[in-house]
Design an enzyme around this catalytic site. Structure first.
Site, PDB file in Angstrom:
ATOM      1  N   ASP A 104       0.934  -1.323  -0.418  1.00  0.00           N
ATOM      2  CA  ASP A 104       0.034   0.141   0.388  1.00  0.00           C
ATOM      3  C   ASP A 104       1.102   1.062   0.096  1.00  0.00           C
ATOM      4  OD1 ASP A 104       0.799  -0.687   1.842  1.00  0.00           O
ATOM      5  OD2 ASP A 104      -0.354  -0.140   3.729  1.00  0.00           O
ATOM      6  N   HIS A 105       1.788   1.170   0.775  1.00  0.00           N
ATOM      7  CA  HIS A 105       3.003   2.164   0.039  1.00  0.00           C
ATOM      8  C   HIS A 105       3.848   2.825  -0.825  1.00  0.00           C
ATOM      9  CE1 HIS A 105       2.290   2.250   4.503  1.00  0.00           C
ATOM     10  NE2 HIS A 105       3.036   2.767   4.837  1.00  0.00           N
ATOM     11  N   ASP A 128       3.741  -1.057  11.496  1.00  0.00           N
ATOM     12  CA  ASP A 128       3.561  -0.161  10.923  1.00  0.00           C
ATOM     13  C   ASP A 128       2.994   0.560  12.442  1.00  0.00           C
ATOM     14  OD1 ASP A 128       2.365   1.177   8.357  1.00  0.00           O
ATOM     15  OD2 ASP A 128       1.817   2.430   9.626  1.00  0.00           O
ATOM     16  N   ARG A 187      -0.467  12.167  10.441  1.00  0.00           N
ATOM     17  CA  ARG A 187       0.219  13.395  10.074  1.00  0.00           C
ATOM     18  C   ARG A 187       1.193  14.575   9.529  1.00  0.00           C
ATOM     19  NH1 ARG A 187       3.413   7.389  11.264  1.00  0.00           N
ATOM     20  NH2 ARG A 187       3.301   7.186  13.453  1.00  0.00           N
ATOM     21  N   SER A 216       6.138   7.315  12.995  1.00  0.00           N
ATOM     22  CA  SER A 216       6.783   5.832  12.564  1.00  0.00           C
ATOM     23  C   SER A 216       7.182   4.840  13.037  1.00  0.00           C
ATOM     24  CB  SER A 216       6.766   6.536  11.018  1.00  0.00           C
ATOM     25  OG  SER A 216       8.311   5.109  10.528  1.00  0.00           O
ATOM     26  N   ARG A 247       9.459   2.541  11.237  1.00  0.00           N
ATOM     27  CA  ARG A 247      10.565   2.705  10.748  1.00  0.00           C
ATOM     28  C   ARG A 247      11.239   2.014  10.740  1.00  0.00           C
ATOM     29  NH1 ARG A 247       9.948   8.542   7.584  1.00  0.00           N
ATOM     30  NH2 ARG A 247       8.001   7.529   7.468  1.00  0.00           N
TER      31      ARG A 247
HETATM   32  C1  MIC Z   1       4.313   6.276   8.017  1.00  0.00           C
HETATM   33  O1  MIC Z   1       2.907   6.637   8.524  1.00  0.00           O
HETATM   34  O2  MIC Z   1       4.908   7.064   8.650  1.00  0.00           O
HETATM   35  C2  MIC Z   1       4.440   4.889   7.702  1.00  0.00           C
HETATM   36  C3  MIC Z   1       5.060   5.091   6.341  1.00  0.00           C
HETATM   37  O3  MIC Z   1       3.385   4.142   8.087  1.00  0.00           O
HETATM   38  C4  MIC Z   1       5.305   4.213   8.525  1.00  0.00           C
HETATM   39  C5  MIC Z   1       6.127   3.014   8.455  1.00  0.00           C
HETATM   40  C6  MIC Z   1       6.783   3.300   7.371  1.00  0.00           C
HETATM   41  O4  MIC Z   1       7.856   4.278   7.654  1.00  0.00           O
HETATM   42  O5  MIC Z   1       7.460   2.368   6.222  1.00  0.00           O
HETATM   43  C7  MIC Z   1       4.972   4.058  10.407  1.00  0.00           C
HETATM   44  O6  MIC Z   1       3.598   4.746  10.775  1.00  0.00           O
HETATM   45  O7  MIC Z   1       5.348   3.194  11.128  1.00  0.00           O
HETATM   46 FE1  SF4 Z   2      -0.209   4.615   5.219  1.00  0.00          FE
HETATM   47 FE2  SF4 Z   2       1.024   5.211   7.189  1.00  0.00          FE
HETATM   48 FE3  SF4 Z   2       0.071   7.398   6.233  1.00  0.00          FE
HETATM   49 FE4  SF4 Z   2      -1.107   5.081   7.242  1.00  0.00          FE
HETATM   50  S1  SF4 Z   2      -0.175   7.001   7.860  1.00  0.00           S
HETATM   51  S2  SF4 Z   2      -1.928   5.838   5.790  1.00  0.00           S
HETATM   52  S3  SF4 Z   2      -0.187   3.622   6.901  1.00  0.00           S
HETATM   53  S4  SF4 Z   2       1.661   6.250   4.688  1.00  0.00           S
END
Ligand code: MIC
Ligand code: SF4
Length: 693
Positions: free
Chosen positions: A66-67, A121, A381, A537, A539
């Site tokens: 999905d990313h 995630d 975010r 996140s 990550r």
């Molecule tokens: C995000 O919302 O920051 C992400 C991208 O979903 C991250 C995961 C990632 O960096 O792959 C998260 O929330 O953990």
């Molecule tokens: Fe995707 Fe992270 Fe955004 Fe949710 S917050 S939509 S998991 S990038």
């Protein structure tokens, strides 16, 4: 004793001899479900592979894509194909690109009240809306869980959030979580689980509850949870999964470590201003702000209700000329539903740009605002630069506020909308045919070849903990540094997630473009930070890539939970200033020395750091015995290998040993045993489905 719901689930899943684990002490729990997404998943599966285990040992594991869905080069599809073939071979369900955002799809098709879900995630808590204890973690922790190992976390405090009253029209679930952020800030949830209860929860559907749990991640919380009640049952019926529902809630008069009360009747539309989700104001107080972009979607707000309200507002109208509007359905199920009942046509006619069901603009995968642009989003975010435009200003609000504002072209309190608040009823039964979109694990795994394109690079691993650490302070940063600061995402960097040497060139570049070069020239060194370092996140690349650049320790006033675990998992010492005032004594480029690191770590939690000039500061490395051993080995994967070598046991057992020890009642699910929508027999606690806790 009257127990709250969180403690019931933790107690049932606890793998520990100690009866009384105090808040903050490490507790090990068995994991039932795991989820990964593509940006963290490739690494997690490579780590799982390194443990040499043929098939996952969870009740259910799902790999989502999905990313990384904007395919401007071969890299992303290389990852997708790796993930798909890996899943088929190793007992994992695979949700294809286009099937939706991991959290929305997991809620719809897999969630189960009373079970523990661990996801790579940070917004994994979304399934808390359906009574799961759903926790975000680094990919390596998820890999260990897939191998049947337990998950270690600080025992949380449980905060009871009592909702009373009833929302006025146009006040959304999003406003409830924004109110929590206004009161508690992005640090306010660290070490806590928020358990919602009270008459006010009757006012919230499961997707609305999920919005609240989702954005609870922004409080820094371990997770958030709602009970599983008649509202949950009606959601499960709509999902054709009624048999997977069971009633579950706190005992009468349950005790909580802390209490918060929100009177929903008094709530009004709220908005988070740049550049932090806790910079909350009422929409009314800043209305009139001219907008350039409005985006509805993300795992926070892309359910049927969210898009239906947008459709209602936009029907027979046009988005203001100064605004570009995007709309992202959270899942194929939601997308198909609004397409069939005409809501989508209303939204298209109004001039919104429709995006595929994926993360998209939320993670800077396209749709970056214009330079200096003002973007209003229903997301979770708004960190500086995350949208892909360094000087854009992102505001976070409900879909209601976003849709009404898109029409006017300026930020508008949705209560000023000229029409009534009309909520479209959820369909009696959604489109629950997953065939071919959620691909089941192969029945003949030996015949599946895992395909690895050139973007899949081997995993770097660090050596064991050194005797003496020395090096420069490579960077000194302030409070609330996010993982987006440390390891930015976006359409250019995200495709490098399975290529650590390449992605490490981007560490901290938005804060200090010379960081990677300096780290390499100095053979690594130290990071000094303020409070809540690593928020945001999950990550693990924010630990893994600095480790690759030679970062040995981070000295901070405090750490965010997931990032701290990720640092430990990759052998970087997380040191806390014993006296926060000492933060002022350390400057960028100071030479730091830690003598006898191993001895110091062995003999307690205090670690003395010498600043070149001779001055000493005291830091604290408060880790559990398990984490200490991981640090000695130079990270979790090393530790797993060492345990194996020492015991002469199989990787399978030692992998699990490394993370704690395995309880007798390991959940074993054979391929194909779990079917979304079908009941299954053995539960983690040995209960049969349907029996209450
Ligand atoms: C995000 O919302 O920051 C992400 C991208 O979903 C991250 C995961 C990632 O960096 O792959 C998260 O929330 O953990
Ligand atoms: Fe995707 Fe992270 Fe955004 Fe949710 S917050 S939509 S998991 S990038």
């Amino acid at each position: 004793m009257s127990e709250n719901l969180t403690m019931k689930i933790i107690r049932e899943h606890m793998i520990s001899t100690a009866d009384n684990v105090r808040p903050g002490e490490e507790v090990l729990v068995k994991v039932d479900h795991t989820l990964t997404q593509d940006a963290t998943g490739t690494m997690a599966y490579l780590q799982f592979e390194a443990m040499g285990i043929p098939k996952v040992r969870t009740r259910v594991s799902v790999s989502y894509v999905d990313h990384n869905t904007l395919q401007t080069g071969y890299e992303n599809m290389d990852d997708h194909v790796f993930l798909q073939t890996f899943a088929q071979k190793h007992g994992v369900y695979f949700s294809r690109p286009g099937n939706g955002i991991c959290h929305q799809v997991h809620l719809e098709r897999f969630s189960e009240p009373g079970y523990i879900l661990l996801g790579s995630d940070s917004h994994t808590p979304t399934s808390g809306g359906a009574g799961m204890l759903a926790i975000g973690a680094g990919g390596l922790d998820v890999a260990v869980a897939m191998a049947g190992g337990p998950f270690g976390m600080p025992m949380p405090k449980v905060v009871g959030v009592k909702l009373t009253g009833k929302r006025q029209p146009w006040v959304a679930a999003k406003d409830i979580i924004l109110e929590m952020l206004r009161r508690l800030t992005v640090k306010g949830g660290v070490g806590k689980v928020f358990e919602y209860h009270g008459d006010g929860i009757e006012d919230l559907t499961v997707p609305e509850r999920a919005t609240i749990c989702n954005m609870g991640a922004e409080l820094g919380a371990t997770t958030s949870i709602f009970p599983s009640d008649h509202i949950t049952l009606s959601y499960f019926k709509r999902q054709n999964r009624e048999k997977m529902w069971r009633e579950l809630g706190p005992d009468e008069g349950a005790r909580y470590d802390e209490l918060i009360e929100i009177n929903l009747s008094e709530l009004e539309p709220l908005i988070a201003q740049p550049h932090s989700p806790d910079n909350v104001a009422t929409v009314r107080s800043i209305q009139g702000l001219k907008l350039d972009q409005v985006c509805i979607g993300s795992c926070t707000n892309s359910s049927f209700h969210d898009l239906a309200i947008a459709g209602h507002v936009l029907r027979k109208k046009r988005v203001a000329q100064n605004v570009q509007m995007t709309l992202t359905p959270g899942s194929r199920q939601v997308f198909a539903t609004i397409a069939r009942n005409g809501i989508l046509a209303d939204i298209i006619s109004a001039g919104a740009r429709i995006l595929e069901s994926a993360c998209g603009p939320c993670i800077g995968m396209g749709q970056a605002p214009k330079s200096g642009g003002i973007s209003l989003r229903s997301f979770n975010r708004n960190f500086e630069g995350r949208s892909g435009t360094p000087d854009a200003k992102v505001y976070l609000c409900s879909p209601e506020t976003a849709a009404v504002s898109a029409l006017r072209g300026i930020l508008t309190d949705p209560r000023d909308f000229e029409g009534d608040y009309v909520t479209e009823k959820e369909p009696e039964v959604y489109d629950t045919n997953d065939t071919g979109m959620i691909i089941e694990p192969s029945e003949d795994p030996d015949s599946v070849e895992v395909v690895r394109g050139p973007n899949i690079k081997p995993l770097p691993i660090r050596g064991p903990l050194e005797e003496k650490m020395e090096g420069k302070v490579l960077i000194k940063v302030g409070d609330n540094i996010t993982t987006d600061h440390i390891m930015p995402a976006g359409s250019k960097i995200l495709p490098l997630r399975s290529n650590i040497p390449a992605i490490s060139e981007f560490v901290f570049i938005r804060v200090d473009p010379d960081f990677p070069k300096r780290a390499k020239e100095n053979n690594g060194g130290f990071i000094v930070a303020g409070a809540n370092y690593g928020q945001g996140s999950s990550r693990e690349h924010a630990a893994l890539a600095p480790m690759y650049l030679g970062v040995k320790a981070v000295i901070a006033k405090s750490f965010a939970r997931i990032h701290r675990s990720n640092l430990i998992n990759f052998g970087i010492l997380p040191l806390r200033f014993a006296d926060e005032a000492d933060y002022e004594l350390v400057s960028s480029f100071d030479e730091l020395i830690i003598d006898d690191v191993q001895k110091q770590l062995q003999s307690g939690s205090e670690i003395v750091v010498r600043i070149g000039s001779g001055r000493e500061i005291k830091t604290v490395c408060d880790v559990s015995e398990r984490q200490r051993n991981i640090l000695f080995s130079g990270g979790l994967l090393n530790h797993i290998k060492h345990s194996q070598a020492e015991e002469g046991s199989t990787v399978t057992q030692s992998a699990v040993e490394a993370a704690g020890h395995l309880g007798e009642s390991t959940m074993v699910s054979s391929n194909g045993q779990f079917r979304p929508g079908k009941p299954h027999e053995v539960t983690s606690s040995g209960r049969k489905d349907g029996e209450s806790a």
